[in-house]
Design a protein around this motif. Structure first.
Motif, PDB file in Angstrom:
ATOM      1  N   CYS A 124      -3.874   9.579  -5.091  1.00  0.00           N
ATOM      2  CA  CYS A 124      -3.394   8.336  -5.185  1.00  0.00           C
ATOM      3  C   CYS A 124      -2.703   7.855  -6.474  1.00  0.00           C
ATOM      4  O   CYS A 124      -3.562   8.230  -7.589  1.00  0.00           O
ATOM      5  CB  CYS A 124      -5.019   7.389  -5.026  1.00  0.00           C
ATOM      6  N   ALA A 125      -1.661   7.302  -6.147  1.00  0.00           N
ATOM      7  CA  ALA A 125      -0.969   6.923  -7.397  1.00  0.00           C
ATOM      8  C   ALA A 125      -1.622   5.852  -8.327  1.00  0.00           C
ATOM      9  O   ALA A 125      -0.950   5.610  -9.465  1.00  0.00           O
ATOM     10  CB  ALA A 125       0.531   6.683  -7.066  1.00  0.00           C
ATOM     11  N   VAL A 126      -2.579   5.114  -7.758  1.00  0.00           N
ATOM     12  CA  VAL A 126      -3.389   4.062  -8.392  1.00  0.00           C
ATOM     13  C   VAL A 126      -4.380   4.596  -9.229  1.00  0.00           C
ATOM     14  O   VAL A 126      -4.639   4.208 -10.345  1.00  0.00           O
ATOM     15  CB  VAL A 126      -3.820   2.857  -7.421  1.00  0.00           C
ATOM     16  N   PRO A 185       4.439  -0.207   4.033  1.00  0.00           N
ATOM     17  CA  PRO A 185       5.363  -0.126   4.932  1.00  0.00           C
ATOM     18  C   PRO A 185       6.660   0.713   4.489  1.00  0.00           C
ATOM     19  O   PRO A 185       7.219   1.333   5.339  1.00  0.00           O
ATOM     20  CB  PRO A 185       6.151  -1.732   5.106  1.00  0.00           C
ATOM     21  N   CYS A 186       6.552   1.019   3.249  1.00  0.00           N
ATOM     22  CA  CYS A 186       7.515   2.118   2.639  1.00  0.00           C
ATOM     23  C   CYS A 186       6.993   3.438   2.857  1.00  0.00           C
ATOM     24  O   CYS A 186       7.353   4.588   2.553  1.00  0.00           O
ATOM     25  CB  CYS A 186       7.612   1.985   1.367  1.00  0.00           C
ATOM     26  N   LYS A 187       5.906   3.773   3.680  1.00  0.00           N
ATOM     27  CA  LYS A 187       5.116   4.883   4.102  1.00  0.00           C
ATOM     28  C   LYS A 187       4.536   5.840   2.827  1.00  0.00           C
ATOM     29  O   LYS A 187       4.136   6.807   3.057  1.00  0.00           O
ATOM     30  CB  LYS A 187       6.237   5.998   4.672  1.00  0.00           C
ATOM     31  N   HIS A 188       4.236   4.941   1.637  1.00  0.00           N
ATOM     32  CA  HIS A 188       3.565   5.439   0.558  1.00  0.00           C
ATOM     33  C   HIS A 188       1.789   5.236   0.878  1.00  0.00           C
ATOM     34  O   HIS A 188       1.664   4.007   1.455  1.00  0.00           O
ATOM     35  CB  HIS A 188       4.061   5.035  -0.733  1.00  0.00           C
ATOM     36  N   ALA A 189       1.087   6.328   0.605  1.00  0.00           N
ATOM     37  CA  ALA A 189      -0.227   6.211   0.750  1.00  0.00           C
ATOM     38  C   ALA A 189      -1.202   6.313  -0.261  1.00  0.00           C
ATOM     39  O   ALA A 189      -0.785   6.657  -1.176  1.00  0.00           O
ATOM     40  CB  ALA A 189      -0.801   7.341   1.804  1.00  0.00           C
ATOM     41  N   PHE A 190      -2.212   5.445  -0.131  1.00  0.00           N
ATOM     42  CA  PHE A 190      -3.230   5.107  -1.401  1.00  0.00           C
ATOM     43  C   PHE A 190      -4.561   4.951  -0.892  1.00  0.00           C
ATOM     44  O   PHE A 190      -4.653   4.899   0.430  1.00  0.00           O
ATOM     45  CB  PHE A 190      -2.793   4.075  -2.040  1.00  0.00           C
ATOM     46  N   HIS A 191      -5.426   5.080  -1.540  1.00  0.00           N
ATOM     47  CA  HIS A 191      -7.047   4.675  -1.210  1.00  0.00           C
ATOM     48  C   HIS A 191      -6.645   3.347  -0.885  1.00  0.00           C
ATOM     49  O   HIS A 191      -6.163   2.446  -1.658  1.00  0.00           O
ATOM     50  CB  HIS A 191      -7.798   5.050  -2.423  1.00  0.00           C
ATOM     51  N   ARG A 192      -7.601   3.088   0.021  1.00  0.00           N
ATOM     52  CA  ARG A 192      -7.425   1.417   0.770  1.00  0.00           C
ATOM     53  C   ARG A 192      -7.867   0.700  -0.129  1.00  0.00           C
ATOM     54  O   ARG A 192      -7.106  -0.376  -0.639  1.00  0.00           O
ATOM     55  CB  ARG A 192      -8.261   1.239   2.053  1.00  0.00           C
ATOM     56  N   LEU A 238       4.312   2.871  -6.070  1.00  0.00           N
ATOM     57  CA  LEU A 238       5.215   3.825  -6.432  1.00  0.00           C
ATOM     58  C   LEU A 238       6.799   3.600  -6.507  1.00  0.00           C
ATOM     59  O   LEU A 238       7.312   3.939  -7.406  1.00  0.00           O
ATOM     60  CB  LEU A 238       5.154   4.988  -5.224  1.00  0.00           C
ATOM     61  N   CYS A 239       7.076   2.786  -5.354  1.00  0.00           N
ATOM     62  CA  CYS A 239       8.455   2.506  -5.528  1.00  0.00           C
ATOM     63  C   CYS A 239       9.060   1.168  -5.847  1.00  0.00           C
ATOM     64  O   CYS A 239      10.105   0.718  -5.975  1.00  0.00           O
ATOM     65  CB  CYS A 239       8.991   2.884  -4.011  1.00  0.00           C
ATOM     66  N   ASN A 240       7.954   0.219  -6.231  1.00  0.00           N
ATOM     67  CA  ASN A 240       7.952  -0.857  -6.595  1.00  0.00           C
ATOM     68  C   ASN A 240       8.872  -1.862  -5.839  1.00  0.00           C
ATOM     69  O   ASN A 240       9.490  -2.858  -6.134  1.00  0.00           O
ATOM     70  CB  ASN A 240       8.563  -0.945  -8.087  1.00  0.00           C
TER      71      ASN A 240
END
Length: 121
Positions: free
Chosen positions: A51-53, A68-75, A90-92
């Motif tokens: 997770c990037a967070v 919507p940009c398909k990047h996944a994180f812990h909810r 990730l992509c800002n």
């Protein structure tokens, strides 16, 4: 110098790169291949899904939030992030803007909730 060596000329022979002995090529290219393979193994070990967070690895039963940009994180991490900033960590890219763009391309004007909204909130 001693008088015995005054008649001799000590110069390094002019050896170009193409005139090196074969064993030098084997050592140089063998070392290069070894370092390359070692770096590939090291990189593959480091590439994990995190997770990037919170920078923790995803576990099999973790609940994910997907932008919507398909990047996944812990909810939970994504919800906390979106409370402060309305962009993908990730992509800002603005999350709502991407969701609206995705919706307009597929269905025309948005009707109902934005795509991906069920994953982010």
């Amino acid at each position: 110098m001693s008088p015995d060596f005054q008649h001799y000329s000590f110069r390094m022979p002019n050896i170009g790169f193409q005139n090196l002995p074969l064993n030098i090529y084997i050592v140089v290219f063998g070392t290069a291949i070894f370092v390359f393979i070692l770096s590939l193994l090291f990189c593959c070990y480091l590439i994990r899904y995190i997770c990037a967070v919170c920078l923790e690895e995803f576990k099999p039963k973790d609940e994910l939030g997907i932008c919507p940009c398909k990047h996944a994180f812990h909810r939970k991490c994504l919800i906390k992030w979106l409370e402060v900033r309305k962009v993908c960590p990730l992509c800002n890219m603005p999350v709502l803007q991407l969701a609206q763009l995705h919706s307009n391309q597929e269905h025309g004007p948005p009707q109902g909730p934005l795509p991906g909204a069920e994953n982010i909130v």
